[in-house]
Design a protein around this motif. Sequence first.
Motif, mmCIF file in Angstrom:
data_model
loop_
_atom_site.group_PDB
_atom_site.id
_atom_site.type_symbol
_atom_site.label_atom_id
_atom_site.label_comp_id
_atom_site.label_asym_id
_atom_site.label_seq_id
_atom_site.Cartn_x
_atom_site.Cartn_y
_atom_site.Cartn_z
ATOM 1 N N GLN A 1 -3.065 3.159 0.120
ATOM 2 C CA GLN A 1 -3.283 2.328 1.309
ATOM 3 C C GLN A 1 -3.331 0.853 0.949
ATOM 4 O OE1 GLN A 1 -6.918 4.000 2.852
ATOM 5 N NE2 GLN A 1 -5.850 5.550 4.074
ATOM 6 N N ARG A 2 -3.750 0.557 -0.292
ATOM 7 C CA ARG A 2 -3.819 -0.831 -0.735
ATOM 8 C C ARG A 2 -2.576 -1.251 -1.507
ATOM 9 N NH1 ARG A 2 -8.960 1.284 -1.911
ATOM 10 N NH2 ARG A 2 -8.383 1.583 -4.096
ATOM 11 N N LYS A 3 -2.058 -0.325 -2.338
ATOM 12 C CA LYS A 3 -0.900 -0.632 -3.165
ATOM 13 C C LYS A 3 -0.078 0.640 -3.334
ATOM 14 C CE LYS A 3 0.374 -2.558 -7.676
ATOM 15 N NZ LYS A 3 -0.133 -3.069 -8.981
ATOM 16 N N PRO A 4 1.236 0.568 -3.154
ATOM 17 C CA PRO A 4 2.061 1.779 -3.263
ATOM 18 C C PRO A 4 1.911 2.463 -4.621
ATOM 19 C CG PRO A 4 3.321 -0.031 -2.300
ATOM 20 C CD PRO A 4 2.031 -0.622 -2.788
ATOM 21 N N LEU A 5 2.005 3.789 -4.605
ATOM 22 C CA LEU A 5 1.922 4.584 -5.827
ATOM 23 C C LEU A 5 3.301 5.154 -6.153
ATOM 24 C CD1 LEU A 5 -1.318 6.708 -5.181
ATOM 25 C CD2 LEU A 5 -1.119 4.637 -6.576
ATOM 26 N N TRP A 6 3.663 5.048 -7.427
ATOM 27 C CA TRP A 6 4.910 5.674 -7.889
ATOM 28 C C TRP A 6 4.506 6.722 -8.922
ATOM 29 C CZ3 TRP A 6 8.736 7.729 -10.616
ATOM 30 C CH2 TRP A 6 10.045 7.681 -10.115
ATOM 31 N N ILE A 7 4.710 8.001 -8.561
ATOM 32 C CA ILE A 7 4.225 9.118 -9.371
ATOM 33 C C ILE A 7 5.394 9.989 -9.811
ATOM 34 C CG2 ILE A 7 2.685 11.116 -9.434
ATOM 35 C CD1 ILE A 7 1.237 9.875 -6.984
ATOM 36 N N ALA A 8 5.478 10.255 -11.102
ATOM 37 C CA ALA A 8 6.395 11.273 -11.621
ATOM 38 C C ALA A 8 5.549 12.486 -11.979
ATOM 39 C CB ALA A 8 7.145 10.762 -12.844
ATOM 40 N N SER A 9 6.027 13.668 -11.624
ATOM 41 C CA SER A 9 5.267 14.877 -11.893
ATOM 42 C C SER A 9 6.160 15.925 -12.555
ATOM 43 C CB SER A 9 4.688 15.456 -10.595
ATOM 44 O OG SER A 9 4.056 16.701 -10.838
ATOM 45 N N LEU A 10 5.592 16.630 -13.508
ATOM 46 C CA LEU A 10 6.299 17.720 -14.177
ATOM 47 C C LEU A 10 5.868 19.073 -13.624
ATOM 48 C CD1 LEU A 10 5.927 16.253 -17.756
ATOM 49 C CD2 LEU A 10 7.981 16.239 -16.362
ATOM 50 N N ASN A 11 5.090 19.054 -12.554
ATOM 51 C CA ASN A 11 4.513 20.273 -11.987
ATOM 52 C C ASN A 11 5.346 20.800 -10.822
ATOM 53 O OD1 ASN A 11 2.423 19.817 -13.811
ATOM 54 N ND2 ASN A 11 1.220 18.687 -12.315
ATOM 55 N N TYR A 12 5.291 22.115 -10.631
ATOM 56 C CA TYR A 12 5.982 22.754 -9.510
ATOM 57 C C TYR A 12 5.070 22.879 -8.290
ATOM 58 C CZ TYR A 12 8.305 24.445 -13.756
ATOM 59 O OH TYR A 12 8.892 24.539 -14.982
ATOM 60 N N ASP A 13 3.781 22.658 -8.471
ATOM 61 C CA ASP A 13 2.810 22.919 -7.408
ATOM 62 C C ASP A 13 2.874 21.865 -6.314
ATOM 63 O OD1 ASP A 13 0.992 20.654 -8.080
ATOM 64 O OD2 ASP A 13 0.672 21.784 -9.917
ATOM 65 N N ASP A 14 2.084 22.102 -5.251
ATOM 66 C CA ASP A 14 2.062 21.204 -4.097
ATOM 67 C C ASP A 14 0.732 20.452 -4.005
ATOM 68 O OD1 ASP A 14 0.606 23.471 -3.549
ATOM 69 O OD2 ASP A 14 1.456 23.835 -1.573
ATOM 70 N N VAL A 15 0.132 20.154 -5.155
ATOM 71 C CA VAL A 15 -1.177 19.505 -5.173
ATOM 72 C C VAL A 15 -1.117 18.092 -4.579
ATOM 73 C CG1 VAL A 15 -2.951 18.556 -6.711
ATOM 74 C CG2 VAL A 15 -2.093 20.871 -7.077
ATOM 75 N N ILE A 16 -0.169 17.278 -5.044
ATOM 76 C CA ILE A 16 -0.074 15.899 -4.550
ATOM 77 C C ILE A 16 0.266 15.880 -3.063
ATOM 78 C CG2 ILE A 16 1.206 13.727 -4.727
ATOM 79 C CD1 ILE A 16 -0.738 14.164 -6.992
ATOM 80 N N GLU A 17 1.206 16.710 -2.668
ATOM 81 C CA GLU A 17 1.589 16.744 -1.249
ATOM 82 C C GLU A 17 0.413 17.161 -0.360
ATOM 83 O OE1 GLU A 17 3.216 18.025 -3.817
ATOM 84 O OE2 GLU A 17 5.353 18.370 -3.417
ATOM 85 N N THR A 18 -0.373 18.134 -0.824
ATOM 86 C CA THR A 18 -1.526 18.600 -0.051
ATOM 87 C C THR A 18 -2.577 17.499 0.078
ATOM 88 O OG1 THR A 18 -1.169 20.865 -0.820
ATOM 89 C CG2 THR A 18 -3.336 20.354 0.105
ATOM 90 N N ALA A 19 -2.836 16.788 -1.022
ATOM 91 C CA ALA A 19 -3.824 15.702 -0.993
ATOM 92 C C ALA A 19 -3.369 14.577 -0.070
ATOM 93 C CB ALA A 19 -4.058 15.170 -2.413
ATOM 94 N N ALA A 20 -2.088 14.226 -0.144
ATOM 95 C CA ALA A 20 -1.570 13.147 0.708
ATOM 96 C C ALA A 20 -1.615 13.536 2.182
ATOM 97 C CB ALA A 20 -0.141 12.809 0.292
#
Length: 390
Positions: free
Chosen positions: A185-204
Amino acid sequence: METTYLLGAGASIEAGIPATLQMAKLIHESARNDKRICTAIETAVGGLHFHRSVAGKPFGGVDVESLYAILKILGERHNNILGPFVGSWSHTVTAADRPKLGDASDSICRALEDAISHAGDRSEVFHDIRKVREGLEEALVAASGASGSVFMEAAAFVLRQVLQLTQVKEDDQVSYLLPFILQAQRKPLWIASLNYDDVIETAAKRVGIPVDRGLNKDSPTVSFSQHSRICLAKLHGSRDWKLSPDGVIPNSIISWNEEPCMIFGLGNKLTVKGPYLDLLFAFRSRLEKTDELQVCGYSFRDEHVNHIILNWLIYDRRRRLVVADPGLDARRVQEELFINKKSYYIQYHDKMPRNEQIAVCQLKASQWVADQLSRCKKEEGAALNIHGIE
């Protein structure tokens, strides 16, 4: 300062996603209801343990990607390029693939033992009987057209289990990541992930911030918008991606006879099929304008990713790699980064990363998130002081 984030399996453990070693054990437990599948998995695990013992690592665990890779190799062994050079496959492999052949050969061997139990040197006789058994099984396998199907079935079983185990079951399980995601919300995040899960998507989704995964179902190319609050490059694909002729379809339901758009297994993980190369190149391009790479839960086992990180560090000595993982230290990270990079020492010995460029914090993901939040507040406070704002 521009920061990029790289997440590995350790970043998802607190969300209820098992680590690779634990995942293999859970899959084995799930297979106990199917004797054929269970036997195939146990055969693969036994072979992996034997191989590692010969290599001087007898106490290493078996991770799920190694298990899957070996099952695929065993299932395709008769079509393998090395097949013609293998005199005979292990009895356990043959028996797992054709369990009734083992019963048949046991019966014949017992009859032979009874018939010659009083003849000659028993040790030599039993050795000869074992040779007879192996030859008999090879002949029966050839006659029955063995295809390794049980190992292919076991590999498919493992993959289906992985899809289940990498799904967030309850939204509350990702609560520890919310402070990290809210930074967008304050500064854009650029994330690379090696995971197949949906953890980041669920949190967002929980905090109402859309995620840009760089995908377009109508185009095979990958592109991230400069206006996105969260860019997420899933370098090895995702449990809910489906590959179509035109591109990748996210948020898909994978049917039982389909494979998800995931790079899974061992060996070379670079392939031109799918979005993986484009995602990797996007990660590399992002690093070119990155001052600090924050890594959480990645054990540095993927050589193509390590290669990009190492080149990034070499190019500018002001760049910093900060790693959070309870099981790593700086020496281990350096060893993994530099492995198979002896040529670098010859060509770039005076440019190899300095010790101060690599920092390792033995923190689990929730602790790392708290540390990121603390740093963010300090940076904001410093910025206010620079502008004379109390």
